[in-house]
Scaffold this active site. Structure first.
Site, mmCIF file in Angstrom:
data_model
loop_
_atom_site.group_PDB
_atom_site.id
_atom_site.type_symbol
_atom_site.label_atom_id
_atom_site.label_comp_id
_atom_site.label_asym_id
_atom_site.label_seq_id
_atom_site.Cartn_x
_atom_site.Cartn_y
_atom_site.Cartn_z
ATOM 1 N N ASP A 79 23.907 -89.379 -19.254
ATOM 2 C CA ASP A 79 24.692 -88.369 -18.544
ATOM 3 C C ASP A 79 26.086 -88.247 -19.142
ATOM 4 O OD1 ASP A 79 25.166 -91.017 -17.500
ATOM 5 O OD2 ASP A 79 26.307 -90.103 -15.872
ATOM 6 N N GLU B 88 25.447 -92.986 -15.108
ATOM 7 C CA GLU B 88 26.445 -94.046 -15.301
ATOM 8 C C GLU B 88 27.805 -93.610 -14.797
ATOM 9 O OE1 GLU B 88 29.706 -96.218 -17.394
ATOM 10 O OE2 GLU B 88 29.193 -94.077 -17.499
#
Length: 480
Positions: free
Chosen positions: A75, A142
């Site tokens: 991400d 994350e």
């Protein structure tokens, strides 16, 4: 990116930047990774959280060596300038090369951590790099919750050494990181009409701030747009009646707020004095942070009369609570010189339907201080908010100064570049602490190429540093 080295890494990154991958919306990038593995005949599994794990056997002669895990997150932080029309859910990142830097137009680049993913995939697809049995772990979310690391189950990983590819400093080996916890506060209210008779409506806005990573950049003296706006409102309240209609600033909990604005009214009789007070405030702010924030812009302008306002008693408490809420570096580490130990970030203030929402993020390498800072923030925001809650938080990664993997990584750097790498801990959060909870035997380091301005549209990735990091990673794998 077709003409920059290392081509095998940047060619993959060029494909990654085309795939939408906001935090908590990794469906497309997760599927892209699965398809990538199938196209290259790489063993691949995907877990229930959408983490992707790829495996490659050891090269000849390395079969009996301990396996190694390369880890990065798929991400990215999605920040853009207010005048940028980019849609992170469907538009590719618009990248360009500026000298020795790779940048994006108006948005975050996604080098954090797309370049780590690209390096892992480049190793998997190489026919020449020597390595032990290899696993690549690509995690989700994350940036906003460490969801992928939290939900990673026991038994998925076989390696006993892990190289995290999520660092952003050339020639530095990280062996520890801070833990963190988020705080969410809400102040509910019923809107009212303007409580000031014969009122002058105005809008104040701050923009042009550098922003940046709320871990890496929190000690660099950068301005927080939310604090700058609130300080003016509090100062104004000391001179005249104030009716607050709206206040908005910042976006993501792990990014320092770059822009903020507020809409308010003062008595018409105070109109001219308002401008004088504002001009003095601008001079004060510029004198305080102009050396760091050279592009700061503070604007005051008249606006249309708003239909709804926050009741004055609640507006007063909100401004006081935001002014009192701590922001920035709180303490430096006593064990590792130059390392921020504890900090907090007043990340965002948002107007919602019937309430104001405030997000903050606390970090510390000392668990008790992490909760101490959380409690400070709670006490400040509770001055105005009827609801203050905290996330589960995540653990820090305690440094292992006797790490064999660290020694191999240091030697590889010395052999390649005839220089001594720095061994450090980082104030930003990494997933490594969560991996240790599930796989306590792991020996871990974190490395990465040089990046600046991460979590902001100023994010840029050093092309030469990427080349050095790639050579470094390949040498570490060969040495292992």
């Amino acid at each position: 990116m077709n003409n920059i080295e290392p081509k095998e890494v940047f060619a993959i990154f060029d494909e990654i930047r085309k795939v939408p991958r906001p935090s908590k919306h990794e469906e497309k990038i997760s599927q892209w990774l699965v398809d990538f593995a199938a196209a290259h005949q790489i063993e691949c599994v995907r877990d229930e959280a959408m983490n992707v794990i790829m495996r490659k056997p050891a090269t000849p002669g390395y079969e009996n060596k301990p396996g190694v895990i390369l880890q990065a997150h798929m991400d990215m932080v999605c920040e853009k300038n207010s005048d940028c029309a980019h849609d992170f859910t469907k538009d590719p990142i618009d990248t360009y090369v500026d000298g020795e830097w790779l940048k994006a137009r108006g948005t975050t680049l996604g080098g954090d951590d797309g370049i780590g993913v690209a390096m892992g995939l480049a190793v998997l697809t190489s026919d020449t790099i020597k390595h032990p049995a290899l696993e690549c772990l690509f995690t989700v979310d994350e940036e906003t919750g460490l969801t992928g690391a939290f939900q990673l189950k026991d038994g998925y990983l076989n390696g006993r050494q892990l190289i995290n590819l999520d660092s952003e400093d050339d020639g530095q080996i990280f062996i520890g990181c801070a833990g963190g916890i988020d705080t969410l506060a809400k102040m509910h209210y019923s809107p009212v009409a303007c409580p000031i008779v014969d009122a002058f409506p105005a809008r104040i806005a701050v923009s042009g701030l550098m922003g940046g990573h709320s871990g890496d950049d929190i000690n660099k003296g950068r301005g927080c747009a939310n604090k700058i706006i609130v300080r003016f409102l509090y100062t104004l309240m000391q001179h005249t009646d104030l009716a607050l209609s709206a206040i908005n600033g910042g976006n993501l909990r792990n990014a320092i707020a770059r822009e903020a604005e507020a809409v308010f009214c003062v008595p018409m009789a105070y109109k001219e004095q308002l401008r004088i007070l504002f001009n003095q405030y601008v001079a004060d702010i510029e004198a305080e942070i102009k050396d760091v924030e050279q592009d700061i812009r503070l604007q005051l302008e008249s606006t249309d009369m708003p239909e709804e306002f926050i009741p004055q008693d609640k507006a007063l408490r909100l401004i006081q609570a935001l002014y009192a809420c701590p922001h920035g570096m709180f303490a430096m580490s006593k064990d590792m010189p130059g390392l921020v130990e504890t900090s907090t970030n007043l990340a965002s203030v948002k107007m919602r339907e019937g309430y104001v929402e405030i997000n903050t993020s606390q970090r510390s390498s000392v668990e008790s201080q992490k909760h101490n800072m959380k409690n400070m923030v709670h006490c400040a925001l509770a001055l105005a908010c009827d609801e203050v809650t905290h996330g589960d938080g995540y653990p820090g990664w305690k440094p292992n100064v006797h790490s064999p993997l660290m020694e191999v990584t240091k030697k590889a750097y010395r052999d390649l570049f005839d220089a001594e790498p720095q061994v450090l801990a980082i104030h930003a959060g990494l997933e490594c602490g969560l991996f240790l909870e599930k796989y306590p035997y792991l020996d871990m380091v974190s490395i990465g190429p040089q990046m600046y301005g991460v979590h902001s549209p100023q994010e840029r990735l050093s092309i030469p540093s990427t080349g050095r990091c790639w050579k470094w990673l390949c040498r570490v794998l060969e040495t292992l």
